[in-house]
Enzyme design. Structure first.
Site, PDB file in Angstrom:
ATOM      1  N   LYS A  12      -4.394  -2.151  10.053  1.00  0.00           N
ATOM      2  CA  LYS A  12      -4.701  -2.189   8.623  1.00  0.00           C
ATOM      3  C   LYS A  12      -4.901  -3.613   8.092  1.00  0.00           C
ATOM      4  CE  LYS A  12      -3.567   2.225   7.449  1.00  0.00           C
ATOM      5  NZ  LYS A  12      -4.363   3.096   6.592  1.00  0.00           N
TER       6      LYS A  12
ATOM      7  N   THR B 268      -4.737   6.592   0.090  1.00  0.00           N
ATOM      8  CA  THR B 268      -5.981   7.368   0.109  1.00  0.00           C
ATOM      9  C   THR B 268      -5.926   8.500  -0.906  1.00  0.00           C
ATOM     10  OG1 THR B 268      -6.029   6.903   2.461  1.00  0.00           O
ATOM     11  CG2 THR B 268      -7.565   8.553   1.652  1.00  0.00           C
TER      12      THR B 268
ATOM     13  N   THR C 116      -9.290  -5.754   3.799  1.00  0.00           N
ATOM     14  CA  THR C 116      -9.151  -4.816   2.683  1.00  0.00           C
ATOM     15  C   THR C 116     -10.131  -5.294   1.622  1.00  0.00           C
ATOM     16  OG1 THR C 116      -6.789  -4.571   3.167  1.00  0.00           O
ATOM     17  CG2 THR C 116      -7.542  -3.796   1.014  1.00  0.00           C
TER      18      THR C 116
ATOM     19  N   GLU D 117     -10.525   3.932   3.683  1.00  0.00           N
ATOM     20  CA  GLU D 117      -9.644   4.750   2.852  1.00  0.00           C
ATOM     21  C   GLU D 117      -9.994   4.507   1.391  1.00  0.00           C
ATOM     22  OE1 GLU D 117      -5.808   5.780   5.563  1.00  0.00           O
ATOM     23  OE2 GLU D 117      -5.540   4.120   4.186  1.00  0.00           O
TER      24      GLU D 117
ATOM     25  N   TYR E  68       1.050   5.730  -0.612  1.00  0.00           N
ATOM     26  CA  TYR E  68       0.579   6.906   0.154  1.00  0.00           C
ATOM     27  C   TYR E  68       0.729   8.111  -0.763  1.00  0.00           C
ATOM     28  CZ  TYR E  68       0.366   9.531   4.673  1.00  0.00           C
ATOM     29  OH  TYR E  68       0.027  10.332   5.738  1.00  0.00           O
TER      30      TYR E  68
ATOM     31  N   TYR F 211       1.886   2.688  15.435  1.00  0.00           N
ATOM     32  CA  TYR F 211       2.522   2.941  14.132  1.00  0.00           C
ATOM     33  C   TYR F 211       3.979   3.357  14.205  1.00  0.00           C
ATOM     34  CZ  TYR F 211       2.525   8.089  13.948  1.00  0.00           C
ATOM     35  OH  TYR F 211       2.790   9.417  14.149  1.00  0.00           O
TER      36      TYR F 211
ATOM     37  N   GLU G  73     -10.062  12.636   7.831  1.00  0.00           N
ATOM     38  CA  GLU G  73      -9.931  13.983   7.260  1.00  0.00           C
ATOM     39  C   GLU G  73     -11.241  14.755   7.365  1.00  0.00           C
ATOM     40  OE1 GLU G  73      -7.633  13.564   3.310  1.00  0.00           O
ATOM     41  OE2 GLU G  73      -8.056  11.549   4.037  1.00  0.00           O
TER      42      GLU G  73
ATOM     43  N   GLU H 232      -9.224   4.247  -2.215  1.00  0.00           N
ATOM     44  CA  GLU H 232      -8.001   4.006  -2.976  1.00  0.00           C
ATOM     45  C   GLU H 232      -8.342   3.298  -4.292  1.00  0.00           C
ATOM     46  OE1 GLU H 232      -4.736   2.245  -0.898  1.00  0.00           O
ATOM     47  OE2 GLU H 232      -5.303   3.112   1.045  1.00  0.00           O
TER      48      GLU H 232
ATOM     49  N   GLN I  33      -3.951   2.295  15.216  1.00  0.00           N
ATOM     50  CA  GLN I  33      -2.855   2.835  14.406  1.00  0.00           C
ATOM     51  C   GLN I  33      -2.035   3.857  15.203  1.00  0.00           C
ATOM     52  OE1 GLN I  33      -4.342   4.552  10.765  1.00  0.00           O
ATOM     53  NE2 GLN I  33      -2.327   5.040   9.949  1.00  0.00           N
TER      54      GLN I  33
ATOM     55  N   ARG J  88      -8.082   3.644  13.403  1.00  0.00           N
ATOM     56  CA  ARG J  88      -7.233   4.800  13.709  1.00  0.00           C
ATOM     57  C   ARG J  88      -6.677   4.774  15.125  1.00  0.00           C
ATOM     58  NH1 ARG J  88      -6.008   5.957   8.697  1.00  0.00           N
ATOM     59  NH2 ARG J  88      -7.807   6.612   7.447  1.00  0.00           N
TER      60      ARG J  88
ATOM     61  N   HIS K 245      -3.870  14.072   1.080  1.00  0.00           N
ATOM     62  CA  HIS K 245      -4.136  13.200   2.235  1.00  0.00           C
ATOM     63  C   HIS K 245      -2.974  13.271   3.220  1.00  0.00           C
ATOM     64  CE1 HIS K 245      -5.411   9.707   4.552  1.00  0.00           C
ATOM     65  NE2 HIS K 245      -4.236   9.145   4.347  1.00  0.00           N
TER      66      HIS K 245
ATOM     67  N   ARG L 228       1.356  16.388  13.381  1.00  0.00           N
ATOM     68  CA  ARG L 228       2.525  17.283  13.477  1.00  0.00           C
ATOM     69  C   ARG L 228       2.153  18.629  12.863  1.00  0.00           C
ATOM     70  NH1 ARG L 228       3.933  12.522  11.257  1.00  0.00           N
ATOM     71  NH2 ARG L 228       3.721  13.452   9.218  1.00  0.00           N
TER      72      ARG L 228
ATOM     73  N   ASP M  66       0.849  -1.195   0.000  1.00  0.00           N
ATOM     74  CA  ASP M  66       0.000   0.000   0.000  1.00  0.00           C
ATOM     75  C   ASP M  66       0.884   1.244   0.000  1.00  0.00           C
ATOM     76  OD1 ASP M  66      -2.439   1.255  -0.153  1.00  0.00           O
ATOM     77  OD2 ASP M  66      -2.730   1.341   2.006  1.00  0.00           O
TER      78      ASP M  66
ATOM     79  N   ASP N 195      -9.057   0.454   1.970  1.00  0.00           N
ATOM     80  CA  ASP N 195      -8.096   0.064   3.004  1.00  0.00           C
ATOM     81  C   ASP N 195      -8.684   0.429   4.364  1.00  0.00           C
ATOM     82  OD1 ASP N 195      -5.826  -0.528   4.491  1.00  0.00           O
ATOM     83  OD2 ASP N 195      -4.846   1.372   4.016  1.00  0.00           O
TER      84      ASP N 195
HETATM   85 CA    CA Z   1      -3.980   3.150   2.865  1.00  0.00          CA
END
Ligand code: CA
Length: 439
Positions: free
Chosen positions: A265, A371, A269, A211, A140, A256, A385, A213, A252, A249, A145, A154, A138, A245
């Site tokens: 994840k 995503t 899927t 997600e 990104y 992560y 989001e 995709e 994650q 959260r 996104h 951040r 997968d 996907d």
């Molecule tokens: Ca993904």
């Protein structure tokens, strides 16, 4: 690169009447591949192509051996329960089969009487995964996104310095990929402690997300140690599907760092049953533009052809239905809409990057794009989001609200290509439903 040929002629009509209806999504210019059988039967799954509201049984057609040469060899490979054999033959064979099918399905074809008994109503079918997926990666590739999610974690430094140089990806889990209609139990796991230093919580995921995709199916692979140059990358791609996907959260956020997503994840899927070939998408190619103020891709990720036409104009939609909306017969709500052409990296770049170190791809491998969010409100590819990190509930037309997904919620992803003067090319649907956690 595949250029336009007679199979893309917008004036082509089929003797399958439903394929000629405006915006039916499966006109003779599309011809996506899938694997199916009569619903609730014990028959073997078999490959076929969609045409209008029908599907043509290619395993049965192969028995009649209507074609010689590459088209005949490609058709002969359509007698397995999955498409890996056809995928491994390579672009010349896929293209020859597409041309033979296009001619056979055209109005006035002498093969109509042979093919007509081999058509099945799509509504009467159930689908399986179109290929054995040995490996799933997968990526990104949506800057929008990455920025939106990065800002939540951040605020001062949303985008890490590698993003504009490297197509970021991770190795995902192939075993839990399912076809549209997949239902799965809400995952259970560890989440971040309420106060730093105390033990983590354990229980059902409370921040379950989707997600939006696309999936890229690898056709012919490459030997280990031999990279795929960008100029040849697209000839290794069999086609694209829709991919969801599913993402936990809260799991994650706790797991992560330092190695990336794992249990957040890999529980499920979902992909759409039909694979739209890259050749069918040729009329929807568009320029791949990298803003002049951004770093330009390194030479192994760039070519003149790729700049001229390496992106694809594919419209994407996310819809949600809930137990309450279905009970009241309310139509599924459109949550957002975006487009694949907004992505920061493109299909050929992903294959060139994945293999630049000598990694071998195999027929049936699946690459997720990541995503596919657009730059504006209403173009978010995930709830994370839309809800601004879980802070802003989304109001649904029938009166409910959602921050994250609840049990029995169904997410339906759609993708299609359209432009004036050309029939709409649909990817069909990618639907999946969350069931209660198993404790
Ligand atoms: Ca993904």
């Amino acid at each position: 690169m595949i250029y336009l040929n007679e199979t893309h002629d917008p004036a082509l009509q089929s003797w399958v009447e439903s394929a000629n209806a405006a915006d039916n999504g499966f006109p003779i210019q599309n011809l996506p591949f899938g694997v199916f059988r009569a619903a609730a039967s014990n028959a073997s799954f078999r490959p076929g192509v969609a045409i209008g509201n029908k599907a043509l049984d290619l395993a049965a057609l192969a028995q009649a051996q209507p074609w010689a040469g590459e088209a005949g060899a490609a058709l002969a490979a359509c007698q397995d329960m999955q498409l890996n054999g056809l995928m491994s033959l390579g672009q010349a064979h896929w293209s020859a089969l597409r041309l033979a099918l296009s001619r056979a399905l055209r109005a006035g074809s002498p093969l109509q009487s042979l093919l007509e008994p081999l058509l099945l109503d799509q509504a009467s079918l159930e689908f399986a995964l179109p290929a054995h997926i040995g490996d799933y990666t997968d990526f990104y590739i949506s800057l929008h996104h990455a920025m939106a999610v990065g800002k939540q974690f951040r605020p001062d430094n949303p985008l890490l310095p590698n993003y504009k140089w490297v197509p970021i990806g991770y190795h995902g889990r192939a075993s839990s990929i399912g076809v549209s209609g997949q239902k799965f139990a809400r995952p259970v796991g560890q989440t971040r402690p309420a106060t730093e230093g105390s033990p983590p919580s354990f229980g059902p995921c409370e921040r379950l997300d989707y997600e939006l995709e696309l999936g890229i199916f690898v056709g012919a692979g490459n030997p280990q140690g031999q990279r795929i140059p960008i100029a040849q990358a697209e000839s290794h791609v069999f086609g694209l599907c829709i991919l969801n996907d599913w993402s936990a959260r809260d799991l994650q956020a706790w797991e992560y760092q330092p190695l990336g997503p794992f249990l957040a994840k890999n529980f499920a899927t979902t992909i759409s049953p039909w694979i739209v070939t890259l050749e069918a998408l040729a009329p929807f190619r568009t320029a791949f533009v990298r803003d002049a103020s951004d770093p330009q891709p390194l030479p192994y990720l760039s070519s003149e052809d790729n700049k001229a036409a390496g992106a694809f104009d594919i419209a994407l939609d996310v819809l949600l239905s809930t137990q309450q909306s279905r009970a009241s017969k309310a139509p599924a709500a459109v949550l957002s809409s975006s487009n694949f052409k907004e992505a920061y990296w493109n299909v050929a770049q992903l294959l060139a990057h994945h293999t630049v170190n000598g990694c071998n791809l195999q027929s049936g491998d699946l690459l997720g794009t990541g995503t596919l969010s657009g730059p504006n409100m209403g173009q978010e590819g995930s709830l994370l989001e839309m809800n601004r990190g879980g802070k802003q509930p989304i109001k649904l037309p029938w009166g409910e609200e959602r921050v994250f997904l609840q049990d029995h919620d169904e997410i339906i992803l759609r993708a299609s290509c359209s432009k004036p003067g050309y029939p709409t090319i649909s990817f069909g649907e990618c639907a999946g439903m969350v069931l209660p956690a198993r404790l």
